[in-house]
Write a protein that holds these residues in place. Structure first.
Motif, PDB file in Angstrom:
ATOM      1  N   HIS A  31       0.811  -1.226   0.000  1.00 40.67           N
ATOM      2  CA  HIS A  31       0.000   0.000   0.000  1.00 40.67           C
ATOM      3  C   HIS A  31       0.842   1.272   0.000  1.00 40.67           C
ATOM      4  CE1 HIS A  31      -3.576  -2.409   0.405  1.00 40.67           C
ATOM      5  NE2 HIS A  31      -3.056  -3.000   1.462  1.00 40.67           N
ATOM      6  N   HIS A  32       2.118   1.163  -0.368  1.00 41.93           N
ATOM      7  CA  HIS A  32       2.957   2.355  -0.487  1.00 41.93           C
ATOM      8  C   HIS A  32       2.552   3.173  -1.710  1.00 41.93           C
ATOM      9  CE1 HIS A  32       5.671   1.485   2.764  1.00 41.93           C
ATOM     10  NE2 HIS A  32       5.955   0.275   2.272  1.00 41.93           N
ATOM     11  N   LEU A  33       2.048   2.501  -2.726  1.00 40.56           N
ATOM     12  CA  LEU A  33       1.696   3.186  -3.968  1.00 40.56           C
ATOM     13  C   LEU A  33       0.550   4.174  -3.744  1.00 40.56           C
ATOM     14  CD1 LEU A  33       2.391   3.334  -6.966  1.00 40.56           C
ATOM     15  CD2 LEU A  33       0.679   1.581  -7.375  1.00 40.56           C
ATOM     16  N   LYS A  34      -0.455   3.761  -2.965  1.00 38.42           N
ATOM     17  CA  LYS A  34      -1.589   4.656  -2.710  1.00 38.42           C
ATOM     18  C   LYS A  34      -1.149   5.882  -1.916  1.00 38.42           C
ATOM     19  CE  LYS A  34      -5.186   1.185  -2.902  1.00 38.42           C
ATOM     20  NZ  LYS A  34      -6.224   0.457  -2.166  1.00 38.42           N
ATOM     21  N   GLY A  35      -0.311   5.667  -0.917  1.00 43.84           N
ATOM     22  CA  GLY A  35       0.181   6.791  -0.118  1.00 43.84           C
ATOM     23  C   GLY A  35       1.044   7.722  -0.944  1.00 43.84           C
ATOM     24  N   LEU A  36       1.864   7.147  -1.813  1.00 42.00           N
ATOM     25  CA  LEU A  36       2.724   7.955  -2.671  1.00 42.00           C
ATOM     26  C   LEU A  36       1.888   8.779  -3.646  1.00 42.00           C
ATOM     27  CD1 LEU A  36       5.693   8.503  -3.423  1.00 42.00           C
ATOM     28  CD2 LEU A  36       5.494   6.667  -5.099  1.00 42.00           C
ATOM     29  N   VAL A  37       0.850   8.167  -4.195  1.00 38.17           N
ATOM     30  CA  VAL A  37      -0.026   8.893  -5.124  1.00 38.17           C
ATOM     31  C   VAL A  37      -0.762  10.009  -4.395  1.00 38.17           C
ATOM     32  CG1 VAL A  37      -2.107   8.661  -6.541  1.00 38.17           C
ATOM     33  CG2 VAL A  37      -0.267   6.987  -6.744  1.00 38.17           C
ATOM     34  N   ARG A  38      -1.247   9.724  -3.191  1.00 33.91           N
ATOM     35  CA  ARG A  38      -1.954  10.759  -2.423  1.00 33.91           C
ATOM     36  C   ARG A  38      -1.048  11.937  -2.084  1.00 33.91           C
ATOM     37  NH1 ARG A  38      -3.959   7.067   1.348  1.00 33.91           N
ATOM     38  NH2 ARG A  38      -5.538   5.960   0.211  1.00 33.91           N
ATOM     39  N   ARG A  39       0.191  11.648  -1.682  1.00 34.63           N
ATOM     40  CA  ARG A  39       1.124  12.728  -1.368  1.00 34.63           C
ATOM     41  C   ARG A  39       1.458  13.554  -2.608  1.00 34.63           C
ATOM     42  NH1 ARG A  39       5.038   9.146   0.775  1.00 34.63           N
ATOM     43  NH2 ARG A  39       3.721   7.884   2.082  1.00 34.63           N
ATOM     44  N   GLY A  40       1.669  12.880  -3.729  1.00 34.20           N
ATOM     45  CA  GLY A  40       1.931  13.592  -4.977  1.00 34.20           C
ATOM     46  C   GLY A  40       0.744  14.429  -5.399  1.00 34.20           C
ATOM     47  N   GLU A  41      -0.456  13.895  -5.195  1.00 32.62           N
ATOM     48  CA  GLU A  41      -1.675  14.630  -5.532  1.00 32.62           C
ATOM     49  C   GLU A  41      -1.810  15.888  -4.680  1.00 32.62           C
ATOM     50  OE1 GLU A  41      -6.352  13.746  -4.957  1.00 32.62           O
ATOM     51  OE2 GLU A  41      -5.161  12.157  -5.887  1.00 32.62           O
ATOM     52  N   GLN A  42      -1.493  15.790  -3.405  1.00 35.02           N
ATOM     53  CA  GLN A  42      -1.569  16.952  -2.523  1.00 35.02           C
ATOM     54  C   GLN A  42      -0.563  18.026  -2.930  1.00 35.02           C
ATOM     55  OE1 GLN A  42      -0.919  15.243   1.314  1.00 35.02           O
ATOM     56  NE2 GLN A  42      -3.053  14.597   1.573  1.00 35.02           N
ATOM     57  N   ILE A  43       0.636  17.603  -3.287  1.00 40.12           N
ATOM     58  CA  ILE A  43       1.654  18.575  -3.688  1.00 40.12           C
ATOM     59  C   ILE A  43       1.253  19.271  -4.979  1.00 40.12           C
ATOM     60  CG2 ILE A  43       4.025  18.792  -4.520  1.00 40.12           C
ATOM     61  CD1 ILE A  43       4.749  16.546  -2.517  1.00 40.12           C
ATOM     62  N   PHE A  44       0.820  18.481  -5.980  1.00 41.05           N
ATOM     63  CA  PHE A  44       0.471  19.076  -7.270  1.00 41.05           C
ATOM     64  C   PHE A  44      -0.814  19.880  -7.210  1.00 41.05           C
ATOM     65  CE2 PHE A  44       3.323  15.783  -9.090  1.00 41.05           C
ATOM     66  CZ  PHE A  44       4.204  16.660  -9.702  1.00 41.05           C
ATOM     67  N   SER A  45      -1.730  19.567  -6.305  1.00 45.21           N
ATOM     68  CA  SER A  45      -2.972  20.343  -6.215  1.00 45.21           C
ATOM     69  C   SER A  45      -2.697  21.753  -5.709  1.00 45.21           C
ATOM     70  CB  SER A  45      -3.985  19.635  -5.318  1.00 45.21           C
ATOM     71  OG  SER A  45      -3.524  19.613  -3.990  1.00 45.21           O
ATOM     72  N   CYS A  46      -1.628  21.931  -4.959  1.00 39.83           N
ATOM     73  CA  CYS A  46      -1.261  23.276  -4.508  1.00 39.83           C
ATOM     74  C   CYS A  46      -0.603  24.086  -5.618  1.00 39.83           C
ATOM     75  CB  CYS A  46      -0.301  23.188  -3.324  1.00 39.83           C
ATOM     76  SG  CYS A  46      -1.022  22.432  -1.862  1.00 39.83           S
ATOM     77  N   ILE A  47       0.072  23.416  -6.541  1.00 45.52           N
ATOM     78  CA  ILE A  47       0.838  24.095  -7.581  1.00 45.52           C
ATOM     79  C   ILE A  47      -0.003  24.370  -8.826  1.00 45.52           C
ATOM     80  CG2 ILE A  47       2.834  23.873  -9.100  1.00 45.52           C
ATOM     81  CD1 ILE A  47       4.104  22.085  -6.935  1.00 45.52           C
ATOM     82  N   ILE A  48      -0.770  23.381  -9.252  1.00 45.73           N
ATOM     83  CA  ILE A  48      -1.514  23.464 -10.522  1.00 45.73           C
ATOM     84  C   ILE A  48      -2.866  24.135 -10.284  1.00 45.73           C
ATOM     85  CG2 ILE A  48      -2.530  22.103 -12.383  1.00 45.73           C
ATOM     86  CD1 ILE A  48      -0.398  19.990 -11.816  1.00 45.73           C
ATOM     87  N   PRO A  49      -3.240  25.102 -11.123  1.00 43.90           N
ATOM     88  CA  PRO A  49      -4.549  25.757 -10.974  1.00 43.90           C
ATOM     89  C   PRO A  49      -5.702  24.766 -11.154  1.00 43.90           C
ATOM     90  CG  PRO A  49      -3.172  26.934 -12.546  1.00 43.90           C
ATOM     91  CD  PRO A  49      -2.463  25.689 -12.189  1.00 43.90           C
ATOM     92  N   GLU A  50      -6.818  25.089 -10.519  1.00 48.80           N
ATOM     93  CA  GLU A  50      -7.940  24.161 -10.546  1.00 48.80           C
ATOM     94  C   GLU A  50      -8.545  23.955 -11.928  1.00 48.80           C
ATOM     95  OE1 GLU A  50     -11.450  23.495  -7.875  1.00 48.80           O
ATOM     96  OE2 GLU A  50      -9.875  24.260  -6.533  1.00 48.80           O
ATOM     97  N   CYS A  51      -8.515  24.976 -12.767  1.00 45.34           N
ATOM     98  CA  CYS A  51      -9.070  24.813 -14.116  1.00 45.34           C
ATOM     99  C   CYS A  51      -8.248  23.790 -14.907  1.00 45.34           C
ATOM    100  CB  CYS A  51      -9.133  26.149 -14.843  1.00 45.34           C
ATOM    101  SG  CYS A  51      -7.535  26.939 -15.065  1.00 45.34           S
TER     102      CYS A  51
END
Length: 123
Positions: A28-48
């Motif tokens: 289950h490291h893959l799910k945690g890694l994806v979630r962490r990457g998603e959190q980082i990129f959601s702060c950087i990339i605009p919502e549109c």
């Protein structure tokens, strides 16, 4: 020789990727890694852009479309163009029969016909 080296590198990367996915999916490291990457990129990339990317990914992977069929056909064409560029010259120098030179193209046509037929028909 260059093709063999590139193919072996490609094969090694594919095998490493499969092994990593198998190991990470069990722990289950893959799910945690994806979630962490998603959190980082959601702060950087605009919502549109995030919404547009989600729509694109939904279109590509969750709806019936011809994108991967076209991609497969283009890649097959590129492989055979490279084959023609590299191999045909050597075969003509060695004076092989025209039948041997045209056999891969016949197999390509049969392959593409059945691939397209398989993709176009309803299971």
């Amino acid at each position: 020789m260059d093709f063999l080296v590139l193919f072996l590198c490609y094969l090694a990367l594919v095998l490493i990727g499969v092994v990593m996915i198998c190991i990470c999916s069990k722990t289950h490291h893959l799910k945690g890694l994806v979630r962490r990457g998603e959190q980082i990129f959601s702060c950087i990339i605009p919502e549109c852009l995030q919404r547009a990317m989600q729509r694109l990914l939904h279109y590509l992977f969750h709806s019936r479309n011809q994108t991967f069929i076209i991609l497969h056909l283009v890649l097959q064409g590129m492989v055979y163009a490279e084959y023609t560029w590299e191999i045909i010259v050597y075969c003509q120098e060695l004076e092989f029969s025209l039948d041997y030179l045209l056999l891969p193209y016949l197999l390509l046509i049969v392959n593409l016909f059945f691939f397209t037929l398989t993709c176009a028909t309803n299971p």
